[in-house]
Design a protein around this motif. Structure first.
Motif, PDB file in Angstrom:
ATOM      1  N   THR A  52       0.832  -1.209   0.000  1.00 55.73           N
ATOM      2  CA  THR A  52       0.000   0.000   0.000  1.00 55.73           C
ATOM      3  C   THR A  52       0.866   1.258   0.000  1.00 55.73           C
ATOM      4  OG1 THR A  52      -0.083  -0.031   2.401  1.00 55.73           O
ATOM      5  CG2 THR A  52      -1.862  -1.155   1.239  1.00 55.73           C
ATOM      6  N   HIS A  53       2.170   1.062   0.197  1.00 54.82           N
ATOM      7  CA  HIS A  53       3.124   2.179   0.132  1.00 54.82           C
ATOM      8  C   HIS A  53       4.518   1.605  -0.126  1.00 54.82           C
ATOM      9  CE1 HIS A  53       3.428   1.951   4.895  1.00 54.82           C
ATOM     10  NE2 HIS A  53       3.456   0.776   4.324  1.00 54.82           N
ATOM     11  N   THR A  54       5.498   2.473  -0.393  1.00 51.96           N
ATOM     12  CA  THR A  54       6.855   1.965  -0.633  1.00 51.96           C
ATOM     13  C   THR A  54       7.639   1.796   0.670  1.00 51.96           C
ATOM     14  OG1 THR A  54       7.362   4.255  -1.245  1.00 51.96           O
ATOM     15  CG2 THR A  54       7.224   2.663  -3.049  1.00 51.96           C
ATOM     16  N   SER A  55       7.014   2.119   1.803  1.00 55.53           N
ATOM     17  CA  SER A  55       7.719   2.012   3.083  1.00 55.53           C
ATOM     18  C   SER A  55       8.252   0.599   3.409  1.00 55.53           C
ATOM     19  CB  SER A  55       6.835   2.533   4.218  1.00 55.53           C
ATOM     20  OG  SER A  55       6.538   3.897   3.993  1.00 55.53           O
ATOM     21  N   PRO A  56       7.590  -0.503   2.967  1.00 51.11           N
ATOM     22  CA  PRO A  56       8.184  -1.822   3.261  1.00 51.11           C
ATOM     23  C   PRO A  56       9.607  -1.970   2.708  1.00 51.11           C
ATOM     24  CG  PRO A  56       6.322  -2.017   1.720  1.00 51.11           C
ATOM     25  CD  PRO A  56       6.264  -0.659   2.341  1.00 51.11           C
ATOM     26  N   VAL A  57       9.958  -1.203   1.690  1.00 49.26           N
ATOM     27  CA  VAL A  57      11.333  -1.280   1.164  1.00 49.26           C
ATOM     28  C   VAL A  57      12.318  -0.810   2.238  1.00 49.26           C
ATOM     29  CG1 VAL A  57      12.886  -0.673  -0.731  1.00 49.26           C
ATOM     30  CG2 VAL A  57      10.432  -0.822  -1.155  1.00 49.26           C
ATOM     31  N   GLN A  58      11.894   0.152   3.072  1.00 45.01           N
ATOM     32  CA  GLN A  58      12.729   0.584   4.200  1.00 45.01           C
ATOM     33  C   GLN A  58      13.119  -0.618   5.051  1.00 45.01           C
ATOM     34  OE1 GLN A  58      11.458   3.624   6.931  1.00 45.01           O
ATOM     35  NE2 GLN A  58      10.174   4.641   5.409  1.00 45.01           N
ATOM     36  N   ALA A  59      12.098  -1.404   5.441  1.00 49.93           N
ATOM     37  CA  ALA A  59      12.341  -2.553   6.325  1.00 49.93           C
ATOM     38  C   ALA A  59      13.260  -3.562   5.651  1.00 49.93           C
ATOM     39  CB  ALA A  59      11.014  -3.206   6.703  1.00 49.93           C
ATOM     40  N   ARG A  60      13.003  -3.836   4.366  1.00 51.90           N
ATOM     41  CA  ARG A  60      13.830  -4.814   3.642  1.00 51.90           C
ATOM     42  C   ARG A  60      15.286  -4.378   3.595  1.00 51.90           C
ATOM     43  NH1 ARG A  60      11.599  -8.827   0.674  1.00 51.90           N
ATOM     44  NH2 ARG A  60       9.330  -8.964   0.788  1.00 51.90           N
ATOM     45  N   VAL A  61      15.513  -3.080   3.390  1.00 49.66           N
ATOM     46  CA  VAL A  61      16.894  -2.595   3.303  1.00 49.66           C
ATOM     47  C   VAL A  61      17.556  -2.621   4.688  1.00 49.66           C
ATOM     48  CG1 VAL A  61      18.317  -0.571   2.793  1.00 49.66           C
ATOM     49  CG2 VAL A  61      16.476  -1.208   1.243  1.00 49.66           C
ATOM     50  N   MET A  62      16.838  -2.151   5.715  1.00 45.37           N
ATOM     51  CA  MET A  62      17.422  -2.099   7.065  1.00 45.37           C
ATOM     52  C   MET A  62      17.803  -3.494   7.551  1.00 45.37           C
ATOM     53  SD  MET A  62      15.436   0.810   9.234  1.00 45.37           S
ATOM     54  CE  MET A  62      13.778   0.777   8.602  1.00 45.37           C
ATOM     55  N   GLU A  63      16.977  -4.467   7.186  1.00 48.35           N
ATOM     56  CA  GLU A  63      17.205  -5.845   7.593  1.00 48.35           C
ATOM     57  C   GLU A  63      18.533  -6.397   7.066  1.00 48.35           C
ATOM     58  OE1 GLU A  63      13.329  -8.670   7.838  1.00 48.35           O
ATOM     59  OE2 GLU A  63      14.426  -8.644   5.966  1.00 48.35           O
ATOM     60  N   ARG A  64      18.895  -5.982   5.859  1.00 47.69           N
ATOM     61  CA  ARG A  64      20.066  -6.608   5.234  1.00 47.69           C
ATOM     62  C   ARG A  64      21.278  -5.680   5.126  1.00 47.69           C
ATOM     63  NH1 ARG A  64      16.802  -6.103  -0.133  1.00 47.69           N
ATOM     64  NH2 ARG A  64      17.695  -4.192  -0.952  1.00 47.69           N
ATOM     65  N   THR A  65      21.130  -4.407   5.574  1.00 47.46           N
ATOM     66  CA  THR A  65      22.246  -3.468   5.404  1.00 47.46           C
ATOM     67  C   THR A  65      22.646  -2.863   6.739  1.00 47.46           C
ATOM     68  OG1 THR A  65      21.000  -2.820   3.431  1.00 47.46           O
ATOM     69  CG2 THR A  65      23.040  -1.623   3.865  1.00 47.46           C
ATOM     70  N   LYS A  66      23.944  -2.754   6.949  1.00 48.18           N
ATOM     71  CA  LYS A  66      24.425  -2.061   8.154  1.00 48.18           C
ATOM     72  C   LYS A  66      24.480  -0.566   7.861  1.00 48.18           C
ATOM     73  CE  LYS A  66      28.178  -2.986  10.396  1.00 48.18           C
ATOM     74  NZ  LYS A  66      28.361  -3.029  11.813  1.00 48.18           N
ATOM     75  N   PRO A  67      24.066   0.296   8.802  1.00 46.87           N
ATOM     76  CA  PRO A  67      24.169   1.741   8.558  1.00 46.87           C
ATOM     77  C   PRO A  67      25.647   2.113   8.337  1.00 46.87           C
ATOM     78  CG  PRO A  67      22.845   1.264  10.497  1.00 46.87           C
ATOM     79  CD  PRO A  67      23.481  -0.012  10.100  1.00 46.87           C
ATOM     80  N   PRO A  68      25.960   3.189   7.661  1.00 48.88           N
ATOM     81  CA  PRO A  68      25.011   4.178   7.140  1.00 48.88           C
ATOM     82  C   PRO A  68      24.184   3.666   5.946  1.00 48.88           C
ATOM     83  CG  PRO A  68      27.241   4.710   6.445  1.00 48.88           C
ATOM     84  CD  PRO A  68      27.363   3.564   7.390  1.00 48.88           C
ATOM     85  N   ILE A  69      22.892   4.058   5.964  1.00 51.81           N
ATOM     86  CA  ILE A  69      21.983   3.696   4.875  1.00 51.81           C
ATOM     87  C   ILE A  69      21.455   4.994   4.266  1.00 51.81           C
ATOM     88  CG2 ILE A  69      19.718   2.677   4.337  1.00 51.81           C
ATOM     89  CD1 ILE A  69      20.181   0.764   6.733  1.00 51.81           C
ATOM     90  N   ARG A  70      21.509   5.066   2.976  1.00 48.00           N
ATOM     91  CA  ARG A  70      20.985   6.261   2.291  1.00 48.00           C
ATOM     92  C   ARG A  70      20.367   5.784   0.982  1.00 48.00           C
ATOM     93  NH1 ARG A  70      25.396  10.761   1.461  1.00 48.00           N
ATOM     94  NH2 ARG A  70      26.415   9.463   3.013  1.00 48.00           N
ATOM     95  N   ILE A  71      19.070   5.508   1.007  1.00 46.78           N
ATOM     96  CA  ILE A  71      18.436   4.933  -0.191  1.00 46.78           C
ATOM     97  C   ILE A  71      17.183   5.705  -0.620  1.00 46.78           C
ATOM     98  CG2 ILE A  71      19.265   2.569   0.173  1.00 46.78           C
ATOM     99  CD1 ILE A  71      15.666   3.014   0.877  1.00 46.78           C
ATOM    100  N   ILE A  72      16.878   5.519  -1.883  1.00 42.59           N
ATOM    101  CA  ILE A  72      15.657   6.072  -2.451  1.00 42.59           C
ATOM    102  C   ILE A  72      14.975   4.891  -3.152  1.00 42.59           C
ATOM    103  CG2 ILE A  72      16.710   6.807  -4.648  1.00 42.59           C
ATOM    104  CD1 ILE A  72      14.850   9.340  -2.855  1.00 42.59           C
ATOM    105  N   ALA A  73      13.662   4.728  -2.927  1.00 46.84           N
ATOM    106  CA  ALA A  73      12.979   3.547  -3.481  1.00 46.84           C
ATOM    107  C   ALA A  73      11.730   3.947  -4.249  1.00 46.84           C
ATOM    108  CB  ALA A  73      12.618   2.577  -2.350  1.00 46.84           C
ATOM    109  N   PRO A  74      11.835   4.034  -5.575  1.00 48.48           N
ATOM    110  CA  PRO A  74      10.665   4.356  -6.374  1.00 48.48           C
ATOM    111  C   PRO A  74       9.872   3.098  -6.694  1.00 48.48           C
ATOM    112  CG  PRO A  74      12.622   4.317  -7.783  1.00 48.48           C
ATOM    113  CD  PRO A  74      13.050   3.877  -6.405  1.00 48.48           C
TER     114      PRO A  74
END
Ligand code: PHE
Length: 344
Positions: free
Chosen positions: A171-193
């Motif tokens: 219903t939104h692109t916010s789940p991509v946030q969770a997917r990226v955080m789960e597999r990436t160590k910060p720093p994280i700087r992403i854009i998800a269209p």
């Protein structure tokens, strides 16, 4: 008497063999003379009555030879004419000339706007990621801190796959946030269209499918001031106005949350209409990532903080190109789409 008749045919055969028609017209004259409906061979067959009986067969064969010689010659002439025409054709082709232009498509207005947004964030170090459109309840809601009884989970708003409780169209692109955080160590700087879906009545202003661009920035000491600065940069690049306003809002996955409006003013009738006379255009939702979301995705919320934002694309495309109805964007009508050939 017979010898004379024979000689006439023989002479004709020689004439046929010697003929050298050099043009299309001359070939046609040859055909009319020897093979046309009033050709000169035909009456010779009739002369057979004057030939003595013992040589009638021989005479008939000679007349036939005249006919077949003319036919064979005409066939050869025709072939020669065709070959000449082909050669002329190939001479007419200029192999150094540029190829015929073939129509190229144009970018879809949604892609044009999406690319512009992505380019702006790419310039300040955001990388592009994508996530699936068929999502699980976990990524779309639970990980994003949307409780079980939240109204957004209502069947009214969400398309669940075959009455499943688990699978849905995001219903939104916010789940991509969770997917990226789960597999990436910060720093994280992403854009998800990407494309999102909501169970809404389709009208000139809203559609059951549309597009969003999500942004996420996680590192040590990321503050609300960083969010504000990033959004001002975006507004300046996208709308030519760095004048923004943040209104307090609520999203389950950010705390505090805000909605960002950009100042367009009311100078032009278009801006006055778009901003409903206020001068402010609502662009996106944003906020500081809720510590619970960080923890849900395995990131230490004591060490890291971050901000996120999400914006719809269609409204911006409608505004940019003065498109009166959102449904134009999803009907794939070439008459509409080809108008964007000049835009990039
Ligand atoms: N996901 C929110 C929406 O669909 C937008 C949003 C994204 C808000 C990220 C805050 C942070 O409206």
């Amino acid at each position: 008497m017979s010898a004379e008749i024979f000689a006439k045919v023989q002479q004709l055969i020689e004439e046929i063999e010697a003929a050298k028609p050099a043009t299309k017209e001359e070939v046609e004259q040859f055909r009319v003379r020897f093979l046309g409906s009033k050709n000169i061979i035909k009456p010779l067959f009739g002369e057979i009555v004057k030939v003595e009986n013992t040589r009638k067969k021989e005479y008939g064969q000679l007349c036939n030879t005249a006919k077949t010689t003319a036919e064979a010659k005409f066939a050869a002439l025709q072939e020669w004419l065709e070959a000449q025409a082909d050669a002329a054709d190939s001479m007419a082709i200029d192999l150094t000339a540029p190829a015929d232009p073939f129509p190229v498509g144009s970018r879809h207005p949604v892609s044009i706007v999406m690319n512009r947004i992505v380019d702006i964030f790419a310039r300040i170090g955001f990388t592009v990621v994508e996530g699936p459109e068929v999502e699980t309840d976990w990524y779309n809601f639970t990980a994003m801190n949307t409780p079980e009884d939240h109204p957004a989970r209502d069947m009214q708003d969400t398309f669940y796959i075959q009455n499943s409780k688990t699978w849905l169209l995001r219903t939104h692109t916010s789940p991509v946030q969770a997917r990226v955080m789960e597999r990436t160590k910060p720093p994280i700087r992403i854009i998800a269209p990407g494309r999102v879906y909501r169970n809404e009545t389709i009208s000139a202003r809203s559609h059951a499918q549309f597009h969003q661009v999500e942004g996420l920035y996680i590192d040590e000491n990321v503050s609300f001031a960083d969010l504000k600065q990033t959004l001002m940069f975006f507004a300046q690049e996208m709308f030519g106005s760095a004048k923004i306003r943040l209104r307090p809002s609520f999203f389950p996955f950010t705390e505090p949350s805000a909605e960002m409006d950009v100042w367009l003013g009311t100078d032009t009738p278009e801006n006055a209409r778009l901003t409903k006379g206020t001068g402010w255009l609502e662009i996106l939702g944003c906020g500081m990532v809720d510590p619970q979301v960080l923890e849900n995705c395995g990131i230490d919320s004591k060490k890291y903080t971050g901000f996120a934002f999400g914006m719809g694309i269609e409204r911006q495309a409608l505004r940019l190109f003065s498109i009166p109805d959102i449904r134009f964007l999803f009907e794939s009508d070439v008459r509409f789409l080809k108008q964007f050939a000049a835009a990039i």
